[in-house]
Design an enzyme around this catalytic site. Structure first.
Site, mmCIF file in Angstrom:
data_model
loop_
_atom_site.group_PDB
_atom_site.id
_atom_site.type_symbol
_atom_site.label_atom_id
_atom_site.label_comp_id
_atom_site.label_asym_id
_atom_site.label_seq_id
_atom_site.Cartn_x
_atom_site.Cartn_y
_atom_site.Cartn_z
ATOM 1 N N SER A 102 37.393 22.225 -11.326
ATOM 2 C CA SER A 102 36.513 22.925 -12.273
ATOM 3 C C SER A 102 35.325 23.516 -11.529
ATOM 4 O O SER A 102 34.758 22.873 -10.649
ATOM 5 C CB SER A 102 35.970 21.944 -13.318
ATOM 6 O OG SER A 102 37.016 21.326 -13.980
ATOM 7 N N HIS A 136 42.646 25.686 -17.004
ATOM 8 C CA HIS A 136 43.399 25.274 -15.818
ATOM 9 C C HIS A 136 44.646 26.137 -15.588
ATOM 10 O O HIS A 136 45.600 25.681 -14.957
ATOM 11 C CB HIS A 136 43.808 23.799 -15.909
ATOM 12 C CG HIS A 136 42.691 22.845 -15.672
ATOM 13 N ND1 HIS A 136 41.873 22.395 -16.673
ATOM 14 C CD2 HIS A 136 42.223 22.265 -14.541
ATOM 15 C CE1 HIS A 136 40.976 21.575 -16.164
ATOM 16 N NE2 HIS A 136 41.165 21.479 -14.882
ATOM 17 N N HIS A 173 47.302 17.283 -14.494
ATOM 18 C CA HIS A 173 46.714 15.947 -14.526
ATOM 19 C C HIS A 173 47.717 14.967 -15.135
ATOM 20 O O HIS A 173 48.501 15.331 -16.010
ATOM 21 C CB HIS A 173 45.428 15.964 -15.365
ATOM 22 C CG HIS A 173 44.356 16.843 -14.809
ATOM 23 N ND1 HIS A 173 44.326 18.202 -15.045
ATOM 24 C CD2 HIS A 173 43.288 16.566 -14.021
ATOM 25 C CE1 HIS A 173 43.272 18.715 -14.424
ATOM 26 N NE2 HIS A 173 42.626 17.748 -13.805
ATOM 27 N N TYR A 220 47.168 12.735 -17.248
ATOM 28 C CA TYR A 220 46.963 12.532 -18.691
ATOM 29 C C TYR A 220 47.663 13.583 -19.553
ATOM 30 O O TYR A 220 47.775 13.431 -20.758
ATOM 31 C CB TYR A 220 45.467 12.478 -19.040
ATOM 32 C CG TYR A 220 44.675 13.723 -18.696
ATOM 33 C CD1 TYR A 220 44.809 14.903 -19.420
ATOM 34 C CD2 TYR A 220 43.790 13.721 -17.632
ATOM 35 C CE1 TYR A 220 44.088 16.038 -19.093
ATOM 36 C CE2 TYR A 220 43.061 14.834 -17.297
ATOM 37 C CZ TYR A 220 43.219 16.004 -18.031
ATOM 38 O OH TYR A 220 42.508 17.122 -17.698
ATOM 39 N N GLU A 221 48.168 14.642 -18.927
ATOM 40 C CA GLU A 221 48.898 15.645 -19.706
ATOM 41 C C GLU A 221 50.304 15.159 -20.060
ATOM 42 O O GLU A 221 50.994 15.791 -20.855
ATOM 43 C CB GLU A 221 48.968 16.955 -18.924
ATOM 44 C CG GLU A 221 47.601 17.608 -18.776
ATOM 45 C CD GLU A 221 47.648 18.849 -17.905
ATOM 46 O OE1 GLU A 221 48.133 19.875 -18.387
ATOM 47 O OE2 GLU A 221 47.216 18.765 -16.743
ATOM 48 N N ALA A 231 35.669 18.191 -10.332
ATOM 49 C CA ALA A 231 34.408 17.888 -11.024
ATOM 50 C C ALA A 231 34.475 16.405 -11.345
ATOM 51 O O ALA A 231 35.538 15.889 -11.687
ATOM 52 C CB ALA A 231 34.294 18.700 -12.295
ATOM 53 N N MET A 245 39.446 12.316 -12.926
ATOM 54 C CA MET A 245 40.811 12.127 -13.430
ATOM 55 C C MET A 245 41.852 12.821 -12.542
ATOM 56 O O MET A 245 42.920 13.210 -13.020
ATOM 57 C CB MET A 245 40.905 12.663 -14.866
ATOM 58 C CG MET A 245 39.878 12.060 -15.817
ATOM 59 S SD MET A 245 39.915 12.836 -17.438
ATOM 60 C CE MET A 245 38.385 12.202 -18.150
ATOM 61 N N SER A 246 41.524 12.998 -11.268
ATOM 62 C CA SER A 246 42.455 13.697 -10.366
ATOM 63 C C SER A 246 42.254 13.211 -8.938
ATOM 64 O O SER A 246 41.634 12.171 -8.704
ATOM 65 C CB SER A 246 42.201 15.206 -10.435
ATOM 66 O OG SER A 246 40.933 15.514 -9.880
ATOM 67 N N ASN A 248 28.149 15.750 -14.236
ATOM 68 C CA ASN A 248 27.379 14.984 -15.231
ATOM 69 C C ASN A 248 27.153 13.588 -14.692
ATOM 70 O O ASN A 248 27.861 13.146 -13.785
ATOM 71 C CB ASN A 248 28.185 14.886 -16.541
ATOM 72 C CG ASN A 248 29.550 14.269 -16.312
ATOM 73 O OD1 ASN A 248 30.483 14.934 -15.850
ATOM 74 N ND2 ASN A 248 29.679 12.986 -16.615
ATOM 75 N N HIS A 294 33.863 17.923 -22.789
ATOM 76 C CA HIS A 294 34.567 18.714 -21.768
ATOM 77 C C HIS A 294 33.808 20.010 -21.497
ATOM 78 O O HIS A 294 33.667 20.429 -20.346
ATOM 79 C CB HIS A 294 35.995 19.010 -22.237
ATOM 80 C CG HIS A 294 36.772 19.881 -21.298
ATOM 81 N ND1 HIS A 294 37.094 19.484 -20.011
ATOM 82 C CD2 HIS A 294 37.279 21.130 -21.445
ATOM 83 C CE1 HIS A 294 37.768 20.461 -19.412
ATOM 84 N NE2 HIS A 294 37.892 21.455 -20.249
#
Ligand code: HPA
Length: 289
Positions: free
Chosen positions: A44, A75, A97, A99-100, A127, A225-226, A249, A261
Site C-alpha cells: 500500500s 490491490h 493475501h 485472508y482472501e 503497510a 498481514m503479508s 498507523n 482500511h
C-alpha cells in the site's frame, strides 16, 4: 532457468503446487523473456511506483492461467517489467493475501515465479501497524527479522526439492549487505529510517489491544498481514531478501482512534514520496550486488 527447474523432475510425478508454478512460468515466458535481477513487491502506498520505472512490458495477473488474482480494492494486480536506473526489475503491483481465502501455496506463488524468471533479490514492502511505542504514523521501518508463528508456513506439505531443502535455515532471512545498502541509501537521502521486527498475522480483522501488547512483549515492532510468508518461500529458494514497512498507523489500543482500511491507505499514501525514493535509491545500489 526454466529448463533447470523442469529437467530435475523428469521421470517423477510432479507435485501439484510445483506443476501450477511451472504452468504459470510457461505462460509468462510466452509473453516476455525479460530477466529481472530484483523482484519488488509493492505494498500500500507504492501502487503507482511504476512511474519510477522505465517500463518495458506488463502482464495483468488475469492473463496468467491459474495465477491468484486479488479481490481487495486497491490491490488490482499485474507484473511490471522494466528498469530502475540500470537495474532490471519485475514489480508486483498488487499481491494476494491469505485472508482472501487462497491456499498459502497460492499466496507465495508469485514470489516463486519471480525467482524462476531470474530475480536473485526480493524487495518486500508493506503497510504495517506500529507496535513499538517510539514509532509514529508515516515512519518507514527496515525489516531486520520476522515472526512467522501466527501465519501458516508456506512450506508445509511435500517439499518441492527443485525449489529448496526440506528444513531451510532462517537465521538471516533479511540479507545483511542489503540492509547496509538500505541504511546508507536512507542516510544519503535524508530519509529517517526505523528498524525492527515485523510479524504477520492472518487478518483480515485488525488486532485487539491485548494482542498488540502480547506482540510488543514478544519483541515485535510492526504488524501486518503479508510479507513473512513470502520471505519464507523466497528464503527457501535462496533469494536475498530485504524489506520496508511503511508504518501507516499506530496499532490497536495505542491511540484513541479505531482503525479503518481507508485510514491505513490514506496514511500510506501520505508517506509514499519518501517510501518511493528509498526503494529507488536502494534498488539503484543493487546494480553492483
Ligand atoms: N494491523 C495489521 N495490519 C496492518 C495494520 C495494523 O495495524 N496497519 C496496516 N496494516
Amino acid at each position: 532457468m526454466y529448463c533447470r527447474y523442469k529437467k530435475r523432475t523428469e521421470g517423477k510425478k510432479l507435485n501439484q503446487v510445483y506443476e501450477k508454478l511451472l504452468a504459470c512460468y510457461e505462460c509468462v515466458r510466452k509473453k516476455t523473456d525479460f530477466q529481472p535481477k530484483v523482484a519488488i513487491v509493492l505494498g500500500s502506498g507504492l501502487g503507482d511506483y511504476a512511474e519510477h520505472i522505465k517500463v518495458i512490458s506488463e502482464i495483468p495477473y488475469s492473463e496468467i492461467e491459474g495465477f491468484p488474482v486479488s479481490t481487495v480494492p486497491g490491490h488490482a494486480g499485474r507484473f511490471i517489467f522494466g528498469y530502475v536506473d540500470k537495474v532490471p526489475v519485475v514489480c508486483m503491483k498488487g499481491r494476494v493475501h491469505y485472508y482472501e481465502g487462497y491456499p498459502i501455496s497460492d499466496v507465495v506463488l508469485p514470489v516463486r515465479l519471480m525467482k524462476m524468471m531470474g530475480a536473485e533479490i526480493l524487495f518486500l514492502t508493506n503497510a504495517a501497524g506500529g507496535v513499538n511505542t517510539s514509532f509514529h504514523a508515516g515512519d518507514l521501518m527496515m525489516i531486520k527479522d520476522q515472526i512467522a508463528v501466527f501465519a501458516p508456513n508456506p512450506l508445509i506439505g511435500e517439499n518441492i526439492d527443485e525449489l529448496g531443502v526440506r528444513f531451510p535455515d532462517m537465521s538471516t532471512v533479511y540479507d545483511r549487505e542489503l540492509q547496509k545498502l538500505m541504511v546508507q541509501a536512507a542516510k544519503d537521502n535524508g530519509i529517517f529510517l526505523q528498524e525492527g521486527v515485523y510479524a504477520q498475522l492472518t487478518g483480515p480483522s485488525f488486532e485487539s489491544p491485548a494482542e498488540i501488547r502480547m506482540l510488543r512483549g514478544m519483541g515485535v515492532d510492526a504488524v501486518g498481514m503479508s510479507t513473512v510468508v513470502e520471505a519464507i518461500a523466497a528464503n527457501h529458494m535462496g533469494m536475498r531478501i530485504c524489506g520496508i514497512s511503511c508504518i501507516s498507523n499506530l496499532a490497536a489500543g495505542m491511540t484513541a482512534n479505531p482503525l479503518t482500511h481507508e485510514e491505513v491507505q490514506e496514511a500510506a499514501d501520505m508517506a509514499a514520496p519518501n517510501f518511493k525514493k528509498l526503494v529507488t535509491e536502494t534498488v539503484k545500489r543493487m546494480a553492483a550486488e
